[in-house]
Design a protein around this motif. Sequence first.
Motif, PDB file in Angstrom:
ATOM      1  N   VAL A 135       0.831  -1.199   0.000  1.00 16.13           N
ATOM      2  CA  VAL A 135       0.000   0.000   0.000  1.00 16.13           C
ATOM      3  C   VAL A 135       0.867   1.251   0.000  1.00 16.13           C
ATOM      4  O   VAL A 135       0.371   2.366   0.105  1.00 16.13           O
ATOM      5  CB  VAL A 135      -0.956  -0.024   1.226  1.00 16.13           C
TER       6      VAL A 135
ATOM      7  N   VAL B 188       0.084   3.895  -2.736  1.00 16.41           N
ATOM      8  CA  VAL B 188      -1.120   4.680  -2.438  1.00 16.41           C
ATOM      9  C   VAL B 188      -0.776   5.823  -1.502  1.00 16.41           C
ATOM     10  O   VAL B 188      -1.207   6.972  -1.697  1.00 16.41           O
ATOM     11  CB  VAL B 188      -2.198   3.773  -1.811  1.00 16.41           C
TER      12      VAL B 188
ATOM     13  N   GLN C 233      -7.678  -0.835   0.536  1.00 21.90           N
ATOM     14  CA  GLN C 233      -6.542  -0.013   0.979  1.00 21.90           C
ATOM     15  C   GLN C 233      -6.519   0.102   2.493  1.00 21.90           C
ATOM     16  O   GLN C 233      -5.457   0.033   3.119  1.00 21.90           O
ATOM     17  CB  GLN C 233      -6.642   1.369   0.336  1.00 21.90           C
TER      18      GLN C 233
ATOM     19  N   ARG D 246      -5.207  -3.095   3.960  1.00 17.57           N
ATOM     20  CA  ARG D 246      -3.753  -3.208   3.803  1.00 17.57           C
ATOM     21  C   ARG D 246      -3.013  -2.290   4.781  1.00 17.57           C
ATOM     22  O   ARG D 246      -1.951  -2.644   5.291  1.00 17.57           O
ATOM     23  CB  ARG D 246      -3.347  -2.892   2.367  1.00 17.57           C
TER      24      ARG D 246
ATOM     25  N   LEU E 138      -9.866   6.131   2.366  1.00 19.42           N
ATOM     26  CA  LEU E 138      -9.308   4.993   1.652  1.00 19.42           C
ATOM     27  C   LEU E 138     -10.418   4.026   1.250  1.00 19.42           C
ATOM     28  O   LEU E 138     -11.482   3.996   1.878  1.00 19.42           O
ATOM     29  CB  LEU E 138      -8.286   4.253   2.529  1.00 19.42           C
TER      30      LEU E 138
END
Length: 565
Positions: A463, A466, A489, A492, A485
């Motif tokens: 992640v 991101v 996400q 994670r 998120l």
Amino acid sequence: MKSTENREFSRQARREGVLAPVLQILQIWQRRAPLLTAGALLSLLALLIGLLLMRAAGLRVAAMTVGMLVVTTGALRIFGASRVILRYTERLVTHDAMFRALADVRVWFFRHLARGAAAGLGFRRAGDLLSRLVSDVEALDGLYLRIIIPLAGALLVLPFLFIAINMVDTELALVVSGLFACGAFGLPLLAAILGRREGGLVSHASAQLRIGVLDMVGGLREIATFGAEGRMRDHVHARDAALFRAQMRQARMLALAGAASYLCGQAAVVAVLAAALGLGLPRIAPLPAAAVLFLTVAAFESVGGLTRAGALAGSITRAAARVVAVGAMPEHAPPEGTEPAPAGTDIRFEHVTFRWDAHRQPVLDDLSLTIAAGERVAILGASGAGKSTLAALLLKVVAPEAGRITLGGQDIATIRDDDLRGRIAWLSQATHLFADTIRANLLLGRPDADEAELWAALEQARVADVVRDLPEGLDSWLGEGGASLSGGQGRRLALARVLLSRAPILILDEPATGLDARTEQEFLLTLNEVTRGRTVILIAHRLAGVEKLDHAWRISGGKMAGIGA
């Protein structure tokens, strides 16, 4: 619904004592005893100076009318200045002491909540918890500022008042002191007895309103989807109306209590005036009559709030009971261990039996299970079969009814809770992301982790890209529940936090629930890679087919059966 809630409240009220919760609050305040005592002593000294000032002022006013000088202006100035200084200092000390004492209560509350409410134990309603933490804790300041200090003042004023008036006339002293005792002790006690139910109903109705509002706010999407806006609004309005009715009843009680106290004071003033005129009481001279009149007015003003405080005592004692209830040990509370965690990480469940309710069948019935260090295992089963109960037992949230659980050959009941949980990390479908920065959420897993370690954990959880794309990187704000998120996400990021802990044992409790099939498989593949070398206990309803496992078992009817891997 109203009658049901009232019956529930009545049963709860009968279970709660009156003095025991208050004594427990005082015990929590024990470390603040010097500051609280200093504040009380300053209050009493200021009160005594105030009485002397009013008596001296009465003598001077009466003496000036006949051209005499009984009390000098200097004496009045000394008394007046002393009272102002003492009153100001007393307010600083008492309020500082109270703020510190309430902070101690909140710390105590959080500590016991964390011990007793983990994994679903303890409070189950966020609104009720919020009400206890905010309204009930704040109500406790009345215990010290409205009851204890004024009551101590009344105990000081009563003998002082009797002695001072007795020097003028014994019969008048008995009348005024009796009225004072009635206003300072009798009426507050009666108000406390009569007002306990009303005060408790206000606390109960306030908590119910918070529960309803939080339920409505938290479920807005579902409410809109099913067109239930009107029903939920009516539900909250009904609870608001119940709170309003309870507050109105309490307000009437407070008004009656205040009126009764006021009438006692006025009756004492009338008695002093009657004595000055020789009507029904032995006549007293004008000078002492003025001193007694001023002293009587000051004495009754000093305890004027006690009757009202008595009417509020029900709310205060109920608040104390609701706050200390979090300290009650859960039915299945495990013992507090004293030994450090062993080096080994082999896990054994030895003939473990456990049930959440004594009147139901065991969730786990004579269950035995061995998980060697470094093994990757899956525990499957239907909802309610006992999968998460295994995790709760291993994390020492609850204790088995029979049998034992060992870690590295040592019974976990003897291991310190912090040491045990330092060896076990837990990731579940309900893992919470706080309304804070990504950095703060990650550091919850290990507060001493440096930035390189944070990025390494994010890379492992796949992640990191991101987070890099966010404007503030690690310092980006997540929003409530990680709202900024996506579900995958957020899961994670929670995994990265778990990986930071370096715990050798990972419990993954339905970690992919709520994810779509593709995201679930990607997430489980990531788990396969990043958990190498650790003991992994995967709890799930079913297998997705991508897990790498050494063993798999299914729980059914409290028993464990192997299904291969």
